[in-house]
Write a protein that holds these residues in place. Structure first.
Motif, PDB file in Angstrom:
ATOM      1  N   HIS A  27      65.856  55.624  68.090  1.00  0.00           N
ATOM      2  CA  HIS A  27      65.912  56.536  69.549  1.00  0.00           C
ATOM      3  C   HIS A  27      67.300  57.527  69.131  1.00  0.00           C
ATOM      4  O   HIS A  27      67.068  58.786  70.331  1.00  0.00           O
ATOM      5  CB  HIS A  27      66.738  55.077  70.683  1.00  0.00           C
ATOM      6  CG  HIS A  27      66.028  53.976  70.762  1.00  0.00           C
ATOM      7  ND1 HIS A  27      64.368  54.106  71.257  1.00  0.00           N
ATOM      8  CD2 HIS A  27      66.104  53.368  70.781  1.00  0.00           C
ATOM      9  CE1 HIS A  27      64.440  53.061  71.937  1.00  0.00           C
ATOM     10  NE2 HIS A  27      65.090  52.386  71.224  1.00  0.00           N
ATOM     11  N   VAL A  28      67.690  57.831  68.352  1.00  0.00           N
ATOM     12  CA  VAL A  28      67.982  59.107  68.215  1.00  0.00           C
ATOM     13  C   VAL A  28      68.492  60.023  66.947  1.00  0.00           C
ATOM     14  O   VAL A  28      68.079  59.112  65.551  1.00  0.00           O
ATOM     15  CB  VAL A  28      69.714  58.809  68.049  1.00  0.00           C
ATOM     16  CG1 VAL A  28      69.807  57.789  70.388  1.00  0.00           C
ATOM     17  CG2 VAL A  28      70.731  57.630  67.781  1.00  0.00           C
ATOM     18  N   LYS A  32      67.789  56.406  75.186  1.00  0.00           N
ATOM     19  CA  LYS A  32      66.466  56.161  74.903  1.00  0.00           C
ATOM     20  C   LYS A  32      65.708  56.616  75.355  1.00  0.00           C
ATOM     21  O   LYS A  32      64.952  56.938  75.509  1.00  0.00           O
ATOM     22  CB  LYS A  32      66.851  54.747  75.046  1.00  0.00           C
ATOM     23  CG  LYS A  32      67.159  53.738  74.074  1.00  0.00           C
ATOM     24  CD  LYS A  32      67.411  52.037  74.113  1.00  0.00           C
ATOM     25  CE  LYS A  32      68.088  51.848  73.246  1.00  0.00           C
ATOM     26  NZ  LYS A  32      68.654  49.733  73.945  1.00  0.00           N
ATOM     27  N   GLU A  33      66.733  56.813  77.235  1.00  0.00           N
ATOM     28  CA  GLU A  33      65.497  57.458  78.174  1.00  0.00           C
ATOM     29  C   GLU A  33      64.806  59.100  78.059  1.00  0.00           C
ATOM     30  O   GLU A  33      64.405  59.558  78.533  1.00  0.00           O
ATOM     31  CB  GLU A  33      65.279  56.825  79.427  1.00  0.00           C
ATOM     32  CG  GLU A  33      65.341  55.326  79.789  1.00  0.00           C
ATOM     33  CD  GLU A  33      65.380  55.001  80.893  1.00  0.00           C
ATOM     34  OE1 GLU A  33      67.210  55.610  82.010  1.00  0.00           O
ATOM     35  OE2 GLU A  33      65.690  54.305  81.328  1.00  0.00           O
ATOM     36  N   GLY A  34      65.860  59.795  77.323  1.00  0.00           N
ATOM     37  CA  GLY A  34      66.105  61.030  77.345  1.00  0.00           C
ATOM     38  C   GLY A  34      66.998  61.632  78.256  1.00  0.00           C
ATOM     39  O   GLY A  34      67.169  62.843  79.233  1.00  0.00           O
ATOM     40  N   ARG A  35      67.934  61.090  79.179  1.00  0.00           N
ATOM     41  CA  ARG A  35      68.448  61.056  80.249  1.00  0.00           C
ATOM     42  C   ARG A  35      70.076  61.881  79.913  1.00  0.00           C
ATOM     43  O   ARG A  35      70.238  62.811  80.906  1.00  0.00           O
ATOM     44  CB  ARG A  35      68.786  60.243  81.645  1.00  0.00           C
ATOM     45  CG  ARG A  35      67.698  59.450  81.965  1.00  0.00           C
ATOM     46  CD  ARG A  35      67.504  58.553  82.425  1.00  0.00           C
ATOM     47  NE  ARG A  35      68.087  58.787  84.499  1.00  0.00           N
ATOM     48  CZ  ARG A  35      68.606  57.677  84.895  1.00  0.00           C
ATOM     49  NH1 ARG A  35      67.821  56.863  84.655  1.00  0.00           N
ATOM     50  NH2 ARG A  35      69.787  58.072  85.845  1.00  0.00           N
ATOM     51  N   HIS A  88      64.948  64.502  73.342  1.00  0.00           N
ATOM     52  CA  HIS A  88      65.270  66.297  73.440  1.00  0.00           C
ATOM     53  C   HIS A  88      64.278  67.034  72.464  1.00  0.00           C
ATOM     54  O   HIS A  88      63.843  66.469  71.375  1.00  0.00           O
ATOM     55  CB  HIS A  88      66.207  66.204  73.302  1.00  0.00           C
ATOM     56  CG  HIS A  88      66.951  68.088  73.254  1.00  0.00           C
ATOM     57  ND1 HIS A  88      66.287  69.133  72.286  1.00  0.00           N
ATOM     58  CD2 HIS A  88      67.514  68.643  73.907  1.00  0.00           C
ATOM     59  CE1 HIS A  88      66.710  70.328  72.922  1.00  0.00           C
ATOM     60  NE2 HIS A  88      67.934  70.075  73.894  1.00  0.00           N
ATOM     61  N   LYS A  89      63.138  67.803  73.249  1.00  0.00           N
ATOM     62  CA  LYS A  89      62.473  68.533  72.755  1.00  0.00           C
ATOM     63  C   LYS A  89      62.712  69.160  71.429  1.00  0.00           C
ATOM     64  O   LYS A  89      61.696  69.312  69.809  1.00  0.00           O
ATOM     65  CB  LYS A  89      61.392  69.255  73.637  1.00  0.00           C
ATOM     66  CG  LYS A  89      61.695  70.563  73.899  1.00  0.00           C
ATOM     67  CD  LYS A  89      61.533  70.966  75.497  1.00  0.00           C
ATOM     68  CE  LYS A  89      62.039  72.242  76.052  1.00  0.00           C
ATOM     69  NZ  LYS A  89      61.182  73.130  76.219  1.00  0.00           N
ATOM     70  N   ARG A 117      73.034  68.299  77.861  1.00  0.00           N
ATOM     71  CA  ARG A 117      73.636  67.005  78.918  1.00  0.00           C
ATOM     72  C   ARG A 117      74.603  66.096  77.485  1.00  0.00           C
ATOM     73  O   ARG A 117      73.871  65.226  77.152  1.00  0.00           O
ATOM     74  CB  ARG A 117      73.054  66.330  79.605  1.00  0.00           C
ATOM     75  CG  ARG A 117      72.582  66.637  80.899  1.00  0.00           C
ATOM     76  CD  ARG A 117      71.414  66.302  80.670  1.00  0.00           C
ATOM     77  NE  ARG A 117      69.906  66.451  79.823  1.00  0.00           N
ATOM     78  CZ  ARG A 117      68.712  65.764  80.328  1.00  0.00           C
ATOM     79  NH1 ARG A 117      68.478  64.957  81.430  1.00  0.00           N
ATOM     80  NH2 ARG A 117      67.851  66.059  79.171  1.00  0.00           N
ATOM     81  N   VAL A 118      75.531  66.086  77.741  1.00  0.00           N
ATOM     82  CA  VAL A 118      76.318  65.076  76.475  1.00  0.00           C
ATOM     83  C   VAL A 118      77.351  63.778  77.361  1.00  0.00           C
ATOM     84  O   VAL A 118      77.854  63.915  77.902  1.00  0.00           O
ATOM     85  CB  VAL A 118      78.064  66.000  75.724  1.00  0.00           C
ATOM     86  CG1 VAL A 118      78.593  65.024  75.235  1.00  0.00           C
ATOM     87  CG2 VAL A 118      76.779  67.176  75.844  1.00  0.00           C
TER      88      VAL A 118
END
Length: 248
Positions: free
Chosen positions: A103-104, A84-87, A219-220, A32-33
């Motif tokens: 966060h990144v 930050k939330e991984g959305r 992201h895992k 998701r970009v």
């Protein structure tokens, strides 16, 4: 009879497991970009489709890396939050943003260079530094942190900010005297001037920034994604399919 039914059941279970595995593998390859309204690098066309020079580089790099891009148009502030939330998983954005550092993961690749300028129209004198803006009415773009600079532009430090929703509305505010100076990046303003020309608009460079690919730590497989992204970028450079940024 029981053996036949048992065989059918085992076949159905194996088929279901295979479909789940294939679906999971496919999902792990879709990123998701997020992208912002930042012409000419990334923005939406009249149909709402992502376009721009940084978008095209991103498409090539992710395809080379084996990923499928699912683009989502968002305000810059929402991009920060969603990373930050991984959305969202990925953003073709700017390097060294203080608010995102924990966060990144950030690419080694530096695909673009942009400059942040202080814009004005005469008879307002040119401003060379932030200290020249103290006590002046400064127009800023809603949602932009200017790589953390916005947090220094507080009333306590003597700054008076006026927020514009878009680059064009920011120019309109400047033209109509609703601000003394405008803080904005070079290329979005130059793009806006094509359809909203401003006579005698002048500017000085405040700082330069480099672009980068950013992957959410949520992201895992974040480390694998950023590694493959850098490898893909370097491969495309070697093959001449992407032009390297001078000095990088």
């Amino acid at each position: 009879m029981h053996s036949f039914e048992g065989g059918r059941l085992r076949h159905a279970v194996l088929t279901l497991l295979l479909l789940i595995f294939i679906g999971s593998a496919h999902a792990s390859q879709v990123l998701r970009v997020g992208y912002a309204d930042f012409p000419p690098y990334e923005y939406s066309d009249q149909r709402g489709e992502p376009i721009g020079s940084f978008i095209e580089i991103t498409r090539k790099v992710l395809k080379e890396a084996g990923f499928e891009a699912e683009f989502v148009a968002l305000p810059v502030s929402r991009i920060y939050l969603y990373l930050k939330e991984g959305r969202i998983d990925f953003w073709p954005g700017l390097a060294g943003i203080p608010d995102l550092q924990d966060h990144v993961l950030e690419s080694r690749a530096r695909p673009i260079r942009i400059s942040l300028r202080i814009w004005h129209t005469p008879p307002t004198p040119a401003a060379q530094t932030l200290s020249d803006l103290v006590g002046k009415r400064l127009i800023v773009i809603n949602g932009y942190t200017y790589s953390g600079l916005i947090y220094r532009l507080t009333p306590a430090n003597g700054f008076e900010l006026f927020t514009a929703r878009t680059h064009e509305s920011a120019l309109q505010m400047l033209v109509h005297g609703r601000g003394d100076y405008l803080l904005d990046y070079t290329d979005p303003i130059l793009e806006t001037l094509k359809h909203y020309p401003v006579d005698n608009l002048q500017s000085t460079v405040l700082r330069e920034r480099l672009g980068a690919f950013l992957v959410s730590r949520k992201h895992k497989h974040a480390e694998a994604v950023i590694r493959k992204t850098d490898q893909a970028y370097e491969s495309l450079i070697r093959r001449g399919e992407i032009r390297p940024l001078e000095g990088h």
